[in-house]
Design a protein around this motif. Structure first.
Motif, short mmCIF file in Angstrom:
data_model
loop_
_atom_site.label_atom_id
_atom_site.label_comp_id
_atom_site.label_asym_id
_atom_site.label_seq_id
_atom_site.Cartn_x
_atom_site.Cartn_y
_atom_site.Cartn_z
N GLY A 44 1.04 -1.08 0.14
CA GLY A 44 0.35 0.08 0.05
C GLY A 44 0.90 1.18 -0.26
N ALA A 45 0.16 2.44 0.51
CA ALA A 45 0.77 3.30 0.48
C ALA A 45 1.65 3.98 1.67
CB ALA A 45 0.21 4.94 -0.02
N PHE A 46 3.18 2.58 2.45
CA PHE A 46 3.63 2.59 3.35
C PHE A 46 4.17 3.37 3.90
CE2 PHE A 46 7.09 0.09 4.80
CZ PHE A 46 6.80 -0.20 5.87
N ALA A 47 4.62 4.46 3.32
CA ALA A 47 4.81 5.85 4.28
C ALA A 47 3.67 7.14 4.27
CB ALA A 47 6.02 6.31 2.79
N TYR A 48 2.77 6.50 4.11
CA TYR A 48 1.50 7.07 4.41
C TYR A 48 0.52 6.91 5.38
CZ TYR A 48 3.66 9.97 0.42
OH TYR A 48 4.82 10.43 -0.75
N ALA A 49 1.12 5.32 5.60
CA ALA A 49 -0.31 4.50 6.13
C ALA A 49 0.55 3.86 6.73
CB ALA A 49 -1.46 4.68 5.57
N PRO A 50 -0.20 3.10 7.63
CA PRO A 50 0.61 1.72 8.38
C PRO A 50 0.13 0.18 7.30
CG PRO A 50 -1.80 2.05 9.87
CD PRO A 50 -1.37 3.29 8.52
N GLU A 51 1.94 -0.09 6.53
CA GLU A 51 1.70 -1.00 6.00
C GLU A 51 0.41 -1.98 6.29
OE1 GLU A 51 4.62 -3.96 6.89
OE2 GLU A 51 5.83 -2.59 7.38
N ASN A 52 0.51 -2.58 4.57
CA ASN A 52 -0.68 -3.69 4.11
C ASN A 52 -1.98 -3.53 4.75
OD1 ASN A 52 0.90 -5.21 2.62
ND2 ASN A 52 2.25 -6.57 4.27
N THR A 53 -2.32 -2.55 5.31
CA THR A 53 -3.92 -2.00 6.03
C THR A 53 -4.95 -1.41 5.39
OG1 THR A 53 -3.56 0.42 6.56
CG2 THR A 53 -2.74 -1.71 8.10
N MET A 54 -5.65 -2.36 5.42
CA MET A 54 -6.95 -1.11 4.27
C MET A 54 -7.05 0.16 4.06
SD MET A 54 -8.73 -3.84 3.23
CE MET A 54 -10.14 -3.81 2.39
N SER A 55 -6.26 0.84 5.06
CA SER A 55 -5.84 2.41 5.35
C SER A 55 -4.82 2.76 4.02
CB SER A 55 -5.12 3.57 6.20
OG SER A 55 -6.47 3.06 7.33
N ALA A 56 -3.67 2.16 3.94
CA ALA A 56 -3.14 2.67 3.38
C ALA A 56 -3.14 1.91 1.23
CB ALA A 56 -1.80 1.22 3.57
N PHE A 57 -4.38 1.33 1.71
CA PHE A 57 -4.67 -0.14 0.14
C PHE A 57 -5.44 1.39 -0.44
CE2 PHE A 57 -4.46 -4.05 1.86
CZ PHE A 57 -3.00 -4.40 2.08
N TYR A 58 -5.83 2.07 0.42
CA TYR A 58 -7.06 3.12 0.48
C TYR A 58 -6.34 4.96 0.00
CZ TYR A 58 -10.52 7.38 0.09
OH TYR A 58 -11.40 7.90 -0.30
N LYS A 59 -5.04 4.48 0.54
CA LYS A 59 -4.06 5.80 0.48
C LYS A 59 -3.68 5.74 -1.17
CE LYS A 59 -2.34 9.26 1.48
NZ LYS A 59 -2.84 10.93 1.45
N ALA A 60 -3.08 4.30 -1.31
CA ALA A 60 -2.60 3.90 -2.13
C ALA A 60 -2.84 4.64 -3.55
CB ALA A 60 -1.83 3.11 -2.52
N ILE A 61 -4.79 4.29 -3.94
CA ILE A 61 -5.51 4.08 -4.82
C ILE A 61 -5.35 5.91 -4.99
CG2 ILE A 61 -7.63 4.02 -6.15
CD1 ILE A 61 -7.80 1.01 -4.48
N GLU A 62 -6.07 7.05 -3.88
CA GLU A 62 -6.04 7.92 -3.74
C GLU A 62 -4.59 9.32 -4.57
OE1 GLU A 62 -7.29 10.95 -0.24
OE2 GLU A 62 -6.03 10.34 0.10
#
Length: 279
Positions: A44-62
Protein backbone atom coordinates in the motif's frame (compact mmCIF):
# COMPACT_ATOMS: atom_id res chain seq x y z
CA UNK A 1 -1.61 16.89 16.78
CA UNK A 2 0.86 14.32 15.45
CA UNK A 3 -1.08 14.13 12.18
CA UNK A 4 -0.99 17.94 11.81
CA UNK A 5 2.75 18.01 12.42
CA UNK A 6 3.27 15.20 9.89
CA UNK A 7 1.28 17.08 7.24
CA UNK A 8 3.25 20.28 7.93
CA UNK A 9 6.56 18.42 7.61
CA UNK A 10 5.53 16.72 4.38
CA UNK A 11 4.33 20.04 2.99
CA UNK A 12 7.65 21.65 3.82
CA UNK A 13 9.51 18.81 2.14
CA UNK A 14 7.33 18.51 -0.96
CA UNK A 15 8.94 21.25 -3.03
CA UNK A 16 12.57 20.15 -2.57
CA UNK A 17 11.63 16.48 -3.14
CA UNK A 18 9.78 17.32 -6.35
CA UNK A 19 12.63 19.51 -7.55
CA UNK A 20 15.10 16.72 -6.84
CA UNK A 21 13.03 14.23 -8.81
CA UNK A 22 12.62 16.50 -11.82
CA UNK A 23 16.23 17.61 -11.76
CA UNK A 24 17.45 14.03 -11.69
CA UNK A 25 15.13 12.99 -14.49
CA UNK A 26 16.17 15.89 -16.72
CA UNK A 27 19.83 15.10 -16.17
CA UNK A 28 19.80 11.33 -16.60
CA UNK A 29 16.81 10.33 -18.74
CA UNK A 30 17.67 10.30 -22.47
CA UNK A 31 15.46 12.64 -24.48
CA UNK A 32 14.49 9.82 -26.81
CA UNK A 33 13.24 7.71 -23.89
CA UNK A 34 9.46 8.12 -24.00
CA UNK A 35 7.00 5.94 -22.21
CA UNK A 36 5.51 5.08 -18.88
CA UNK A 37 6.92 3.63 -15.67
CA UNK A 38 4.42 1.48 -13.81
CA UNK A 39 3.87 2.65 -10.26
CA UNK A 40 3.44 -0.13 -7.67
CA UNK A 41 2.51 0.89 -4.12
CA UNK A 42 4.63 -1.25 -1.77
CA UNK A 43 2.42 -2.75 0.97
CA UNK A 44 0.00 0.00 0.00
CA UNK A 45 1.13 3.58 0.45
CA UNK A 46 3.54 2.47 3.20
CA UNK A 47 5.14 5.91 3.56
CA UNK A 48 1.80 7.46 4.40
CA UNK A 49 -0.16 4.79 6.31
CA UNK A 50 0.51 1.56 8.24
CA UNK A 51 1.71 -1.13 5.82
CA UNK A 52 -0.60 -3.83 4.52
CA UNK A 53 -3.74 -2.27 5.99
CA UNK A 54 -6.93 -1.14 4.31
CA UNK A 55 -5.94 2.46 5.09
CA UNK A 56 -2.66 2.01 3.20
CA UNK A 57 -4.46 0.46 0.24
CA UNK A 58 -7.03 3.26 0.12
CA UNK A 59 -4.26 5.86 0.28
CA UNK A 60 -2.39 4.17 -2.58
CA UNK A 61 -5.47 4.34 -4.80
CA UNK A 62 -6.04 7.94 -3.78
CA UNK A 63 -2.46 8.74 -4.87
CA UNK A 64 -2.94 7.11 -8.27
CA UNK A 65 -0.93 3.90 -7.92
CA UNK A 66 -1.11 1.55 -10.90
CA UNK A 67 -0.79 -1.52 -8.67
CA UNK A 68 -1.13 -2.31 -5.00
CA UNK A 69 1.48 -4.77 -3.75
CA UNK A 70 0.86 -6.81 -0.61
CA UNK A 71 2.08 -9.95 1.18
CA UNK A 72 -0.01 -13.04 1.83
CA UNK A 73 0.57 -15.59 4.61
CA UNK A 74 -1.84 -17.96 6.41
CA UNK A 75 -3.46 -18.17 9.82
CA UNK A 76 -3.36 -21.31 11.94
CA UNK A 77 -6.77 -22.28 10.56
CA UNK A 78 -5.67 -21.86 6.95
CA UNK A 79 -7.06 -18.43 6.04
CA UNK A 80 -4.90 -16.22 3.76
CA UNK A 81 -4.07 -12.98 5.59
CA UNK A 82 -2.19 -9.87 4.49
CA UNK A 83 0.93 -9.15 6.55
CA UNK A 84 4.64 -8.89 5.80
CA UNK A 85 6.65 -10.35 8.68
CA UNK A 86 6.38 -14.00 9.75
CA UNK A 87 5.86 -12.69 13.29
CA UNK A 88 3.39 -10.20 14.73
CA UNK A 89 5.81 -8.23 16.88
CA UNK A 90 6.71 -5.30 14.61
CA UNK A 91 3.37 -4.25 13.15
CA UNK A 92 0.79 -5.35 15.74
CA UNK A 93 0.32 -5.49 19.49
CA UNK A 94 0.70 -9.27 19.34
CA UNK A 95 3.73 -11.51 19.70
CA UNK A 96 4.91 -14.70 18.04
CA UNK A 97 4.36 -16.37 14.70
CA UNK A 98 1.32 -15.73 12.53
CA UNK A 99 0.94 -19.45 11.95
CA UNK A 100 0.29 -19.95 15.69
CA UNK A 101 -2.84 -17.75 15.64
CA UNK A 102 -6.32 -18.48 14.32
CA UNK A 103 -8.01 -15.85 12.17
CA UNK A 104 -10.25 -14.83 15.07
CA UNK A 105 -7.19 -14.26 17.25
CA UNK A 106 -5.40 -12.31 14.51
CA UNK A 107 -8.42 -10.07 13.93
CA UNK A 108 -8.41 -9.12 17.62
CA UNK A 109 -5.00 -7.48 17.26
CA UNK A 110 -4.27 -3.82 16.54
CA UNK A 111 -2.26 -3.39 13.33
CA UNK A 112 -2.23 0.39 13.12
CA UNK A 113 -1.37 2.09 16.40
CA UNK A 114 2.38 1.41 15.94
CA UNK A 115 2.24 3.85 13.02
CA UNK A 116 0.11 6.57 14.59
CA UNK A 117 -2.75 7.20 17.00
CA UNK A 118 -5.12 7.94 14.13
CA UNK A 119 -4.79 4.32 13.00
CA UNK A 120 -5.74 2.67 16.29
CA UNK A 121 -8.10 -0.20 15.56
CA UNK A 122 -6.72 -1.14 12.12
CA UNK A 123 -6.82 -4.90 11.76
CA UNK A 124 -4.88 -7.43 9.72
CA UNK A 125 -6.88 -7.82 6.49
CA UNK A 126 -7.70 -11.16 4.97
CA UNK A 127 -7.17 -11.74 1.27
CA UNK A 128 -10.93 -12.09 0.84
CA UNK A 129 -11.56 -8.75 2.56
CA UNK A 130 -9.19 -7.05 0.16
CA UNK A 131 -10.77 -8.72 -2.86
CA UNK A 132 -14.30 -7.81 -1.73
CA UNK A 133 -13.27 -4.17 -1.50
CA UNK A 134 -10.86 -3.82 -4.41
CA UNK A 135 -11.01 -6.94 -6.59
CA UNK A 136 -11.49 -5.92 -10.22
CA UNK A 137 -11.16 -2.23 -9.31
CA UNK A 138 -7.39 -1.97 -8.99
CA UNK A 139 -4.41 -3.94 -10.30
CA UNK A 140 -2.76 -6.09 -7.64
CA UNK A 141 0.67 -7.62 -7.14
CA UNK A 142 0.44 -10.47 -4.62
CA UNK A 143 3.58 -11.73 -2.93
CA UNK A 144 3.51 -15.26 -1.57
CA UNK A 145 5.45 -14.59 1.61
CA UNK A 146 7.38 -17.45 3.21
CA UNK A 147 5.29 -20.06 1.33
CA UNK A 148 7.57 -22.78 2.69
CA UNK A 149 5.89 -22.14 6.07
CA UNK A 150 2.40 -22.55 4.67
CA UNK A 151 1.87 -25.74 2.64
CA UNK A 152 -1.06 -25.24 0.30
CA UNK A 153 -1.00 -21.45 0.27
CA UNK A 154 -0.64 -21.40 -3.52
CA UNK A 155 -3.91 -23.30 -3.90
CA UNK A 156 -5.70 -21.11 -1.34
CA UNK A 157 -4.73 -17.97 -3.25
CA UNK A 158 -5.72 -19.57 -6.57
CA UNK A 159 -9.14 -20.52 -5.20
CA UNK A 160 -9.75 -16.99 -3.90
CA UNK A 161 -8.81 -15.37 -7.20
CA UNK A 162 -11.07 -17.71 -9.15
CA UNK A 163 -13.97 -17.13 -6.75
CA UNK A 164 -13.69 -13.40 -7.39
CA UNK A 165 -13.48 -13.90 -11.18
CA UNK A 166 -9.99 -12.41 -11.36
CA UNK A 167 -8.41 -15.16 -13.44
CA UNK A 168 -8.28 -14.20 -17.10
CA UNK A 169 -5.96 -14.88 -20.00
CA UNK A 170 -3.94 -11.98 -21.42
CA UNK A 171 -4.68 -9.81 -18.40
CA UNK A 172 -2.13 -8.23 -16.09
CA UNK A 173 -4.67 -7.04 -13.53
CA UNK A 174 -3.29 -9.63 -11.11
CA UNK A 175 0.38 -10.66 -10.83
CA UNK A 176 1.78 -13.16 -8.32
CA UNK A 177 5.39 -12.96 -7.16
CA UNK A 178 7.69 -14.70 -4.69
CA UNK A 179 11.30 -15.14 -3.63
CA UNK A 180 10.51 -18.86 -3.42
CA UNK A 181 10.79 -19.91 -7.04
CA UNK A 182 9.55 -23.45 -6.45
CA UNK A 183 6.40 -22.02 -4.91
CA UNK A 184 6.07 -19.70 -7.88
CA UNK A 185 6.30 -22.64 -10.29
CA UNK A 186 3.50 -24.38 -8.41
CA UNK A 187 1.39 -21.23 -8.48
CA UNK A 188 1.96 -20.91 -12.23
CA UNK A 189 0.75 -24.48 -12.71
CA UNK A 190 -2.40 -23.67 -10.74
CA UNK A 191 -2.92 -20.31 -12.45
CA UNK A 192 -1.37 -20.48 -15.93
CA UNK A 193 -3.57 -17.57 -17.03
CA UNK A 194 -2.01 -15.14 -14.56
CA UNK A 195 1.44 -13.52 -14.98
CA UNK A 196 4.01 -14.52 -12.37
CA UNK A 197 7.16 -12.74 -11.21
CA UNK A 198 10.36 -13.98 -9.60
CA UNK A 199 11.76 -11.81 -6.84
CA UNK A 200 15.56 -11.80 -6.54
CA UNK A 201 18.03 -10.11 -4.22
CA UNK A 202 21.51 -8.74 -4.87
CA UNK A 203 22.86 -12.30 -4.51
CA UNK A 204 21.74 -12.72 -8.12
CA UNK A 205 24.03 -9.97 -9.46
CA UNK A 206 25.91 -12.42 -11.68
CA UNK A 207 22.84 -13.97 -13.27
CA UNK A 208 23.42 -15.26 -16.80
CA UNK A 209 21.28 -15.21 -19.91
CA UNK A 210 20.84 -18.96 -19.56
CA UNK A 211 19.45 -18.56 -16.03
CA UNK A 212 17.09 -15.86 -17.25
CA UNK A 213 15.90 -18.09 -20.08
CA UNK A 214 15.14 -20.82 -17.54
CA UNK A 215 13.22 -18.37 -15.34
CA UNK A 216 11.27 -17.18 -18.37
CA UNK A 217 9.79 -20.68 -18.75
CA UNK A 218 7.59 -20.05 -15.69
CA UNK A 219 7.75 -16.30 -15.06
CA UNK A 220 6.68 -13.19 -16.94
CA UNK A 221 8.45 -10.68 -14.70
CA UNK A 222 11.92 -10.54 -13.20
CA UNK A 223 11.74 -8.25 -10.17
CA UNK A 224 15.17 -7.48 -8.68
CA UNK A 225 16.48 -5.42 -5.80
CA UNK A 226 17.09 -1.92 -7.10
CA UNK A 227 20.77 -2.20 -6.11
CA UNK A 228 21.45 -4.85 -8.73
CA UNK A 229 19.76 -3.08 -11.67
CA UNK A 230 22.02 -2.09 -14.57
CA UNK A 231 21.22 -1.22 -18.16
CA UNK A 232 22.77 -4.55 -19.17
CA UNK A 233 20.48 -6.49 -16.83
CA UNK A 234 17.42 -4.63 -18.09
CA UNK A 235 18.41 -5.46 -21.66
CA UNK A 236 18.92 -9.16 -20.85
CA UNK A 237 15.57 -9.39 -19.06
CA UNK A 238 13.78 -7.76 -21.97
CA UNK A 239 15.64 -10.03 -24.39
CA UNK A 240 14.02 -13.02 -22.67
CA UNK A 241 10.58 -11.38 -23.08
CA UNK A 242 10.17 -10.63 -19.39
CA UNK A 243 9.41 -7.27 -17.80
CA UNK A 244 11.11 -5.76 -14.76
CA UNK A 245 9.67 -4.14 -11.64
CA UNK A 246 12.50 -3.09 -9.30
CA UNK A 247 12.09 -2.86 -5.51
CA UNK A 248 12.06 -1.03 -3.05
CA UNK A 249 12.28 2.65 -3.97
CA UNK A 250 12.43 5.00 -1.00
CA UNK A 251 13.94 8.18 -2.42
CA UNK A 252 13.48 10.18 -5.62
CA UNK A 253 17.03 9.72 -6.93
CA UNK A 254 16.53 5.94 -6.95
CA UNK A 255 13.33 6.37 -8.95
CA UNK A 256 15.10 8.64 -11.44
CA UNK A 257 18.03 6.27 -11.90
CA UNK A 258 15.77 3.27 -12.48
CA UNK A 259 13.69 5.20 -15.01
CA UNK A 260 16.84 6.16 -16.89
CA UNK A 261 17.90 2.50 -17.01
CA UNK A 262 14.62 1.51 -18.63
CA UNK A 263 12.87 -0.55 -15.96
CA UNK A 264 9.19 -1.16 -16.62
CA UNK A 265 8.08 -0.18 -13.16
CA UNK A 266 9.10 0.52 -9.57
CA UNK A 267 7.80 -0.93 -6.32
CA UNK A 268 7.86 1.99 -3.91
CA UNK A 269 6.75 3.11 -0.45
CA UNK A 270 5.99 6.46 -2.14
CA UNK A 271 3.36 6.04 -4.89
CA UNK A 272 3.93 9.64 -5.99
CA UNK A 273 7.59 9.21 -7.02
CA UNK A 274 7.04 7.38 -10.32
CA UNK A 275 4.69 9.96 -11.74
CA UNK A 276 6.94 12.84 -10.70
CA UNK A 277 9.95 11.25 -12.37
CA UNK A 278 8.14 10.52 -15.63
CA UNK A 279 6.78 14.06 -15.75
Amino acid sequence: MRRVLTVMILAALFIPISASVLSYAEEYVPRELKGYMTNIAHRGAFAYAPENTMSAFYKAIEMGADYIEFDVQMSKDGIPVIIHDSTLNRTTNGNGYISDYTLKQLKSLDAGSWYGKEYVGETIPTLDEFLVEYGGKVNILIELKYPELYPGIEEKVAIALREFNLVQYDSHEVIIQSFNHESLKLSKELLPEIPHAVLVSKDWRKITIHQLEEIATFADYFNPSLNMVTSELVELVHHTNMSMYAYTVRNPSEAGRLYSLGVDGIISDFPDYAKLVVK
